[in-house]
Write a protein that holds these residues in place. Structure first.
Motif, PDB file in Angstrom:
ATOM      1  N   ASP A 177       0.909  -1.377  -0.055  1.00 61.53           N
ATOM      2  CA  ASP A 177       0.095   0.036   0.210  1.00 61.53           C
ATOM      3  C   ASP A 177       0.867   1.142  -0.008  1.00 61.53           C
ATOM      4  OD1 ASP A 177      -1.971   1.964   0.170  1.00 61.53           O
ATOM      5  OD2 ASP A 177      -2.658   1.344   2.296  1.00 61.53           O
ATOM      6  N   LYS A 178       1.376   1.517  -1.232  1.00 63.55           N
ATOM      7  CA  LYS A 178       2.109   2.935  -1.321  1.00 63.55           C
ATOM      8  C   LYS A 178       1.554   3.647  -2.372  1.00 63.55           C
ATOM      9  CE  LYS A 178       5.421   1.250   1.039  1.00 63.55           C
ATOM     10  NZ  LYS A 178       6.021   1.644   2.501  1.00 63.55           N
ATOM     11  N   PRO A 179       1.730   5.100  -2.447  1.00 59.58           N
ATOM     12  CA  PRO A 179       1.195   5.993  -3.252  1.00 59.58           C
ATOM     13  C   PRO A 179       1.539   5.644  -4.937  1.00 59.58           C
ATOM     14  CG  PRO A 179       1.997   7.252  -1.663  1.00 59.58           C
ATOM     15  CD  PRO A 179       2.402   5.759  -1.294  1.00 59.58           C
ATOM     16  N   ARG A 180       2.562   4.931  -4.961  1.00 61.37           N
ATOM     17  CA  ARG A 180       3.160   4.611  -6.183  1.00 61.37           C
ATOM     18  C   ARG A 180       2.272   3.409  -6.910  1.00 61.37           C
ATOM     19  NH1 ARG A 180       7.686   3.062  -3.126  1.00 61.37           N
ATOM     20  NH2 ARG A 180       7.857   0.762  -2.674  1.00 61.37           N
ATOM     21  N   HIS A 181       1.665   2.802  -5.981  1.00 64.56           N
ATOM     22  CA  HIS A 181       0.734   1.628  -6.438  1.00 64.56           C
ATOM     23  C   HIS A 181      -0.831   1.888  -6.650  1.00 64.56           C
ATOM     24  CE1 HIS A 181       4.210  -1.157  -4.835  1.00 64.56           C
ATOM     25  NE2 HIS A 181       4.388  -0.966  -5.965  1.00 64.56           N
ATOM     26  N   LYS A 182      -1.099   3.220  -6.319  1.00 62.55           N
ATOM     27  CA  LYS A 182      -2.691   3.474  -6.384  1.00 62.55           C
ATOM     28  C   LYS A 182      -3.215   3.040  -7.622  1.00 62.55           C
ATOM     29  CE  LYS A 182      -5.654   7.185  -5.824  1.00 62.55           C
ATOM     30  NZ  LYS A 182      -5.867   8.516  -5.513  1.00 62.55           N
ATOM     31  N   GLU A 183      -2.550   3.072  -8.911  1.00 61.97           N
ATOM     32  CA  GLU A 183      -3.188   2.865  -9.974  1.00 61.97           C
ATOM     33  C   GLU A 183      -3.269   1.463 -10.165  1.00 61.97           C
ATOM     34  OE1 GLU A 183      -2.723   3.429 -14.761  1.00 61.97           O
ATOM     35  OE2 GLU A 183      -1.707   4.641 -13.731  1.00 61.97           O
ATOM     36  N   ILE A 185      -3.010  -1.044  -7.922  1.00 61.17           N
ATOM     37  CA  ILE A 185      -4.343  -1.721  -7.239  1.00 61.17           C
ATOM     38  C   ILE A 185      -5.551  -1.717  -7.795  1.00 61.17           C
ATOM     39  CG2 ILE A 185      -5.346  -1.593  -4.880  1.00 61.17           C
ATOM     40  CD1 ILE A 185      -2.637  -0.809  -3.772  1.00 61.17           C
ATOM     41  N   ALA A 186      -6.153  -0.486  -8.327  1.00 61.95           N
ATOM     42  CA  ALA A 186      -7.010  -0.257  -8.810  1.00 61.95           C
ATOM     43  C   ALA A 186      -7.366  -1.085 -10.054  1.00 61.95           C
ATOM     44  CB  ALA A 186      -7.312   1.349  -9.347  1.00 61.95           C
ATOM     45  N   ARG A 187      -6.207  -1.315 -10.961  1.00 62.62           N
ATOM     46  CA  ARG A 187      -6.437  -2.036 -11.967  1.00 62.62           C
ATOM     47  C   ARG A 187      -6.747  -3.381 -11.739  1.00 62.62           C
ATOM     48  NH1 ARG A 187      -1.466  -0.657 -15.873  1.00 62.62           N
ATOM     49  NH2 ARG A 187      -2.436  -2.206 -17.128  1.00 62.62           N
ATOM     50  N   THR A 197      -3.137  -5.462   0.888  1.00 65.96           N
ATOM     51  CA  THR A 197      -2.309  -4.192   0.721  1.00 65.96           C
ATOM     52  C   THR A 197      -1.580  -3.737   2.098  1.00 65.96           C
ATOM     53  OG1 THR A 197      -4.209  -2.978   1.236  1.00 65.96           O
ATOM     54  CG2 THR A 197      -3.561  -3.276  -1.355  1.00 65.96           C
TER      55      THR A 197
END
Length: 322
Positions: A177-183, A185-187, A197
């Motif tokens: 659960d990092k900002p770089r993984h936001k997209e 995770i959503a996909r 996460t």
């Protein structure tokens, strides 16, 4: 794959002797850092683990070289790259190490922090030089031949699901659960897979893929290179699959990688990250799904460790009498 529970490791050969050293190093680091659990001091906990591990490694037979250590990217206490440990009386060997994996978990008393180390034959561990971060995929043996870091996440999910005989909707994916993984995770969620996460714990997340009882099908995303190399040691030992590629998070890091003559595009296989026999050890610091925390009863200390070596996963409970 075999699962064993032991009081102490076997020490009848060189490899078992080194396993014993690694277990002692992680146990001592775990006990030292456990004193810092919940104190909101990541560097204090890391320093305690590092000092305890360095002291244990000083007694290692042979000459151990820290090929990849933890700390430089966070300005934290560390066993530094190129550091030599051991008595010098015995074989040469490589070391990849993170004395306290999941420092924030330890500082906040959240489950999942580990004392971790991996040993390998000399010249075995790949060195990332100035690269601190790596994009990676980790899967179990059944899916190791279908992964490709150039595939979009949706295609990776489809391929892994097919290899495992599952639907994408049945997959469980580990992504930090990092900002770089936001997209990302959503996909993955939109594709239909379930996502776990954790806030950190890169090595622990990868181990969850390798241990069937934890029911995680793959790990994807960007994590640390020290954690990546240690993960590769465990993956190789168990016949799993892993791919990694340097993924700098700052312009300075990218420039330093290029200046070192290294590629930002090259994908490394597990056998390139760890090219020979290796083993991985972790001891629990404050508990979690992998191993429990140190426990003290009067003059007795009990620690729990995980040793992954040559196709075996060994859960080891060790009792020390003071």
């Amino acid at each position: 794959m075999q699962y064993q529970s032991e009081v102490a490791p076997r020490t009848s050969t060189d490899i078992h002797t080194l396993e014993a050293v690694a277990l002692t190093a992680t146990r001592r680091a775990a006990v030292a850092s456990y004193a810092w659990v919940g104190r909101n001091d990541q560097k204090g906990a890391d320093a305690a683990a590092t000092a305890a591990m360095r002291e244990a490694l000083a007694d290692a037979p042979g000459r151990g070289k820290v090929v990849i250590g933890e700390g430089e990217k966070d300005d934290a206490p560390m066993l530094f790259n190129g550091e030599i440990v051991g008595t010098g009386n015995g074989p040469d060997f490589d070391i990849a190490v993170d004395p306290l994996e999941g420092t924030s978990f330890c500082a906040k008393d959240l489950p999942g922090s580990l004392a971790t180390i991996a040993f390998a034959e000399s010249g075995t561990f790949w060195s990332p030089g100035p690269g601190f971060y790596m994009d990676k995929i980790v899967v179990g043996p059944q899916a190791k031949d279908v992964i490709d870091l150039d595939d979009p996440a949706e295609e990776t999910l489809a391929k892994v699901a097919k290899a495992l005989g599952k639907q994408v909707s049945e997959l469980r994916v580990m992504i930090m659960d990092k900002p770089r993984h936001k997209e990302l995770i959503a996909r993955v969620v939109r594709a239909g897979a379930a996502v776990q996460t954790p806030a950190g714990g890169d090595v622990g997340g990868s181990l969850a893929v390798l241990l069937p009882a934890l029911d995680i099908d793959l790990l994807i995303g960007v994590g640390g290179t020290p954690e990546g190399v240690m993960t590769a040691a465990a993956v190789r030992a168990l016949g799993g699959g892993m791919l990694g590629r340097l993924a700098p998070q700052r312009t300075e890091e990218a420039d330093n990688i290029r200046a070192a003559g290294m590629s930002l595009d090259r994908i490394y296989t597990c056998d390139e990250l760890v090219s020979g026999d290796a083993f991985f050890v972790a001891s629990g610091v404050n508990g979690g799904p992998l191993v429990g925390r140190p426990r003290k009863y009067k003059d007795t200390t009990i620690t729990e460790s995980l040793l992954i070596s040559r196709g075996e996963i060994r859960h080891i409970t060790h009792t020390t009498f003071e």
